[in-house]
Design a protein around this motif. Structure first.
Motif, PDB file in Angstrom:
ATOM      1  N   LYS A 172       0.844  -1.063   0.092  1.00  0.00           N
ATOM      2  CA  LYS A 172       0.182   0.237   0.001  1.00  0.00           C
ATOM      3  C   LYS A 172       0.721   1.265  -0.145  1.00  0.00           C
ATOM      4  CE  LYS A 172      -4.044  -1.901   0.251  1.00  0.00           C
ATOM      5  NZ  LYS A 172      -5.111  -1.674  -0.789  1.00  0.00           N
ATOM      6  N   SER A 173       0.412   2.375  -0.203  1.00  0.00           N
ATOM      7  CA  SER A 173       0.745   3.662   0.008  1.00  0.00           C
ATOM      8  C   SER A 173       1.183   4.126   1.331  1.00  0.00           C
ATOM      9  CB  SER A 173       0.173   4.758  -0.995  1.00  0.00           C
ATOM     10  OG  SER A 173      -0.983   5.283  -0.351  1.00  0.00           O
ATOM     11  N   THR A 174       1.886   4.960   1.580  1.00  0.00           N
ATOM     12  CA  THR A 174       1.969   5.525   3.121  1.00  0.00           C
ATOM     13  C   THR A 174       0.718   6.163   3.437  1.00  0.00           C
ATOM     14  OG1 THR A 174       3.230   7.523   2.080  1.00  0.00           O
ATOM     15  CG2 THR A 174       4.566   5.883   3.031  1.00  0.00           C
ATOM     16  N   ASN A 175       0.213   6.930   2.333  1.00  0.00           N
ATOM     17  CA  ASN A 175      -1.078   7.730   2.762  1.00  0.00           C
ATOM     18  C   ASN A 175      -2.301   6.570   3.296  1.00  0.00           C
ATOM     19  OD1 ASN A 175      -0.175  10.205   2.069  1.00  0.00           O
ATOM     20  ND2 ASN A 175      -1.455  10.451   0.470  1.00  0.00           N
ATOM     21  N   GLN A 176      -2.211   5.302   2.567  1.00  0.00           N
ATOM     22  CA  GLN A 176      -3.190   4.431   2.950  1.00  0.00           C
ATOM     23  C   GLN A 176      -2.799   3.773   4.115  1.00  0.00           C
ATOM     24  OE1 GLN A 176      -2.487   2.318  -0.894  1.00  0.00           O
ATOM     25  NE2 GLN A 176      -4.686   2.537  -1.394  1.00  0.00           N
ATOM     26  N   VAL A 177      -1.502   3.917   4.505  1.00  0.00           N
ATOM     27  CA  VAL A 177      -1.093   3.324   5.838  1.00  0.00           C
ATOM     28  C   VAL A 177      -1.801   4.225   6.917  1.00  0.00           C
ATOM     29  CG1 VAL A 177       0.893   2.800   7.446  1.00  0.00           C
ATOM     30  CG2 VAL A 177       0.700   1.787   4.983  1.00  0.00           C
ATOM     31  N   VAL A 178      -1.696   5.272   6.816  1.00  0.00           N
ATOM     32  CA  VAL A 178      -1.971   6.300   7.739  1.00  0.00           C
ATOM     33  C   VAL A 178      -3.541   6.374   7.973  1.00  0.00           C
ATOM     34  CG1 VAL A 178      -2.320   9.033   8.156  1.00  0.00           C
ATOM     35  CG2 VAL A 178      -0.029   8.064   7.322  1.00  0.00           C
ATOM     36  N   LEU A 179      -4.385   6.198   6.950  1.00  0.00           N
ATOM     37  CA  LEU A 179      -5.815   5.997   7.136  1.00  0.00           C
ATOM     38  C   LEU A 179      -6.056   4.699   7.956  1.00  0.00           C
ATOM     39  CD1 LEU A 179      -7.057   7.143   3.597  1.00  0.00           C
ATOM     40  CD2 LEU A 179      -7.055   8.768   5.689  1.00  0.00           C
ATOM     41  N   ARG A 180      -5.337   3.648   7.273  1.00  0.00           N
ATOM     42  CA  ARG A 180      -5.542   2.409   8.139  1.00  0.00           C
ATOM     43  C   ARG A 180      -5.363   2.443   9.497  1.00  0.00           C
ATOM     44  NH1 ARG A 180      -9.189  -1.454   7.148  1.00  0.00           N
ATOM     45  NH2 ARG A 180      -9.315  -1.896   9.411  1.00  0.00           N
ATOM     46  N   TYR A 181      -4.203   3.230   9.755  1.00  0.00           N
ATOM     47  CA  TYR A 181      -3.760   3.459  11.277  1.00  0.00           C
ATOM     48  C   TYR A 181      -4.774   4.115  12.150  1.00  0.00           C
ATOM     49  CZ  TYR A 181      -1.979   6.661  15.053  1.00  0.00           C
ATOM     50  OH  TYR A 181      -1.243   6.991  16.077  1.00  0.00           O
ATOM     51  N   LEU A 182      -5.528   5.060  11.447  1.00  0.00           N
ATOM     52  CA  LEU A 182      -6.812   5.829  12.044  1.00  0.00           C
ATOM     53  C   LEU A 182      -7.796   4.646  12.468  1.00  0.00           C
ATOM     54  CD1 LEU A 182      -6.185   9.126  10.512  1.00  0.00           C
ATOM     55  CD2 LEU A 182      -5.859   8.707  12.826  1.00  0.00           C
ATOM     56  N   ILE A 183      -8.109   4.147  11.244  1.00  0.00           N
ATOM     57  CA  ILE A 183      -9.476   3.126  11.252  1.00  0.00           C
ATOM     58  C   ILE A 183      -9.148   2.114  12.286  1.00  0.00           C
ATOM     59  CG2 ILE A 183     -10.641   1.626  10.063  1.00  0.00           C
ATOM     60  CD1 ILE A 183     -10.177   3.138   7.438  1.00  0.00           C
ATOM     61  N   ASP A 184      -8.032   1.510  12.417  1.00  0.00           N
ATOM     62  CA  ASP A 184      -7.626   0.517  13.360  1.00  0.00           C
ATOM     63  C   ASP A 184      -7.536   0.762  14.855  1.00  0.00           C
ATOM     64  OD1 ASP A 184      -7.388  -1.546  11.585  1.00  0.00           O
ATOM     65  OD2 ASP A 184      -5.365  -1.152  11.011  1.00  0.00           O
ATOM     66  N   ARG A 185      -7.606   2.367  14.880  1.00  0.00           N
ATOM     67  CA  ARG A 185      -7.504   2.836  16.268  1.00  0.00           C
ATOM     68  C   ARG A 185      -9.153   3.140  16.473  1.00  0.00           C
ATOM     69  NH1 ARG A 185      -4.142   7.886  17.343  1.00  0.00           N
ATOM     70  NH2 ARG A 185      -5.467   7.773  19.451  1.00  0.00           N
ATOM     71  N   HIS A 186     -10.135   2.730  15.698  1.00  0.00           N
ATOM     72  CA  HIS A 186     -11.477   2.840  16.051  1.00  0.00           C
ATOM     73  C   HIS A 186     -11.734   4.493  15.785  1.00  0.00           C
ATOM     74  CE1 HIS A 186     -11.728  -0.803  18.868  1.00  0.00           C
ATOM     75  NE2 HIS A 186     -11.276  -1.098  17.564  1.00  0.00           N
ATOM     76  N   LEU A 187     -11.024   5.098  14.717  1.00  0.00           N
ATOM     77  CA  LEU A 187     -11.459   6.623  14.442  1.00  0.00           C
ATOM     78  C   LEU A 187     -11.745   6.789  13.215  1.00  0.00           C
ATOM     79  CD1 LEU A 187      -7.913   8.072  15.751  1.00  0.00           C
ATOM     80  CD2 LEU A 187     -10.079   7.572  16.964  1.00  0.00           C
ATOM     81  N   ILE A 188     -12.408   7.846  12.743  1.00  0.00           N
ATOM     82  CA  ILE A 188     -12.973   7.722  11.262  1.00  0.00           C
ATOM     83  C   ILE A 188     -12.379   8.997  10.494  1.00  0.00           C
ATOM     84  CG2 ILE A 188     -15.505   8.486  10.236  1.00  0.00           C
ATOM     85  CD1 ILE A 188     -16.693   7.776  13.144  1.00  0.00           C
ATOM     86  N   PRO A 189     -11.470   8.711   9.767  1.00  0.00           N
ATOM     87  CA  PRO A 189     -10.880   9.790   9.138  1.00  0.00           C
ATOM     88  C   PRO A 189     -11.490  10.137   7.837  1.00  0.00           C
ATOM     89  CG  PRO A 189      -9.808   7.655   8.339  1.00  0.00           C
ATOM     90  CD  PRO A 189     -10.908   7.197   9.425  1.00  0.00           C
ATOM     91  N   ILE A 190     -11.207  11.622   7.644  1.00  0.00           N
ATOM     92  CA  ILE A 190     -11.858  12.272   6.515  1.00  0.00           C
ATOM     93  C   ILE A 190     -10.877  13.231   5.724  1.00  0.00           C
ATOM     94  CG2 ILE A 190     -14.205  12.720   7.551  1.00  0.00           C
ATOM     95  CD1 ILE A 190     -13.315  15.306   8.816  1.00  0.00           C
ATOM     96  N   PRO A 191      -9.850  12.281   4.951  1.00  0.00           N
ATOM     97  CA  PRO A 191      -9.023  12.870   4.185  1.00  0.00           C
ATOM     98  C   PRO A 191      -9.606  13.814   3.083  1.00  0.00           C
ATOM     99  CG  PRO A 191      -9.617  10.622   3.606  1.00  0.00           C
ATOM    100  CD  PRO A 191      -9.957  10.887   4.856  1.00  0.00           C
TER     101      PRO A 191
END
Length: 307
Positions: free
Chosen positions: A249-268
């Protein structure tokens, strides 16, 4: 009980997410469902002209959660993008989750409902799915501080919900003490607290406080630290790149997944069609606890708005 239920539903959403063509959803504390990823729309004046098209592209790519605010001065363009998608049969209104926000100069008890109606008129909608107090800072029209207690504003937000102008109500940029103040004075819990969260500002204690009160957390500016820092950073790059390479994956996708896996809802936020599509492609992998811990170590307790 609210926390247990919310986390159970979150885990269920993650379990089923890999087969989803749109972002999975979780239940808020008021029973409504919110998609786990949305399109952020804050940007420059130049970005405003692109928002109609960006919203359409996002809906076409599977986004069902669009976030805007009175402050962004783009509600009309957001509404046009939504109308385009509906008119072309991509979605129905009930398929979408639309968020907008009350700005600081409308905190008075007699200002909140009219402000919500003004946003709805610009959006071309009968209701929004989520209406947030944008910040705790009340201001006069000239930007100077206004002496308005946040509880007064929150009670008026409850009236917005009672009138059917918003299905859910919540807050943004609230600290724990602000949350406890409005809850203790109204017995109504915000459905969401939207705050800045990314690897430079992990906000672990605030997130725990929100989740402990059954309040979902939306993470704005997930990529802001990458823009703010300018050039490369060997420590950050090696951490994010190694995780990205592991999952393809891309680093951006990793950052989004990091937030989702912390039970957060990212809005890029993006107005680039390719990036909009890429940002949605994060539901076919999950980070390990070790990955999340490694990214947490990049924390500087630094907001991208510090300057």
């Amino acid at each position: 009980m609210a926390l247990v239920t919310a986390l159970a539903l979150f885990c269920l959403a993650l379990w089923n997410e890999s087969s989803a063509e749109t972002a999975p959803t979780i239940a808020l504390n008021d029973g409504y469902n919110i998609p786990l990823l949305g399109l952020g729309t804050y940007g420059s004046r130049k970005d405003i002209a692109k928002m109609r098209e960006a919203v359409y592209w996002a809906i076409e790519a599977g986004y069902r959660h669009i976030d805007t605010a009175a402050l962004y001065n783009n509600e009309r363009e957001i509404g046009q993008g939504i109308a385009d998608a509906i008119s072309k049969g991509l979605v129905k209104r009930e398929d979408l989750f639309i968020t907008t926000k009350l700005w600081n100069d409308k905190h008075g008890k007699d200002q909140v409902v009219p402000a919500a109606k003004a946003s709805l008129e610009k959006l071309g909608l009968d209701y929004v799915d989520l209406y947030l107090i944008h910040s705790t800072q009340a201001e006069k029209d000239d930007g100077s501080p206004a002496d308005i207690d946040i509880t007064e504003t929150w009670l008026a937000m409850i009236e917005v919900r009672k009138q059917g102008l918003a299905r859910s109500i919540g807050v943004s940029n609230f600290k724990t003490e602000h949350l406890d103040k409005i809850i203790s004075n109204s017995s109504v819990y915000p459905a969401v607290n939207q705050v800045e969260i990314h690897p430079w500002l992990t906000q672990e204690q605030l997130v725990a406080d929100c989740h402990g009160r059954g309040i979902a957390v939306t993470a704005y500016s997930p990529f802001g630290f990458l823009v703010k820092r300018g050039g490369s950073n060997k420590n950050e790059d090696s951490t994010l790149l190694s995780i990205a390479e592991k999952y393809g994956k891309s680093t951006n996708q990793v950052v989004l997944r990091y937030l989702i896996d912390r039970h957060l809802i990212p809005i890029p936020k993006s107005t680039n069609k390719q990036r909009i599509v890429e940002n949605m492609d994060v539901f076919d992998f999950r980070l390990t606890d070790e990955d999340i811990s490694a990214i947490n170590k990049l924390n500087k307790n630094k907001s991208i708005f510090d300057d």
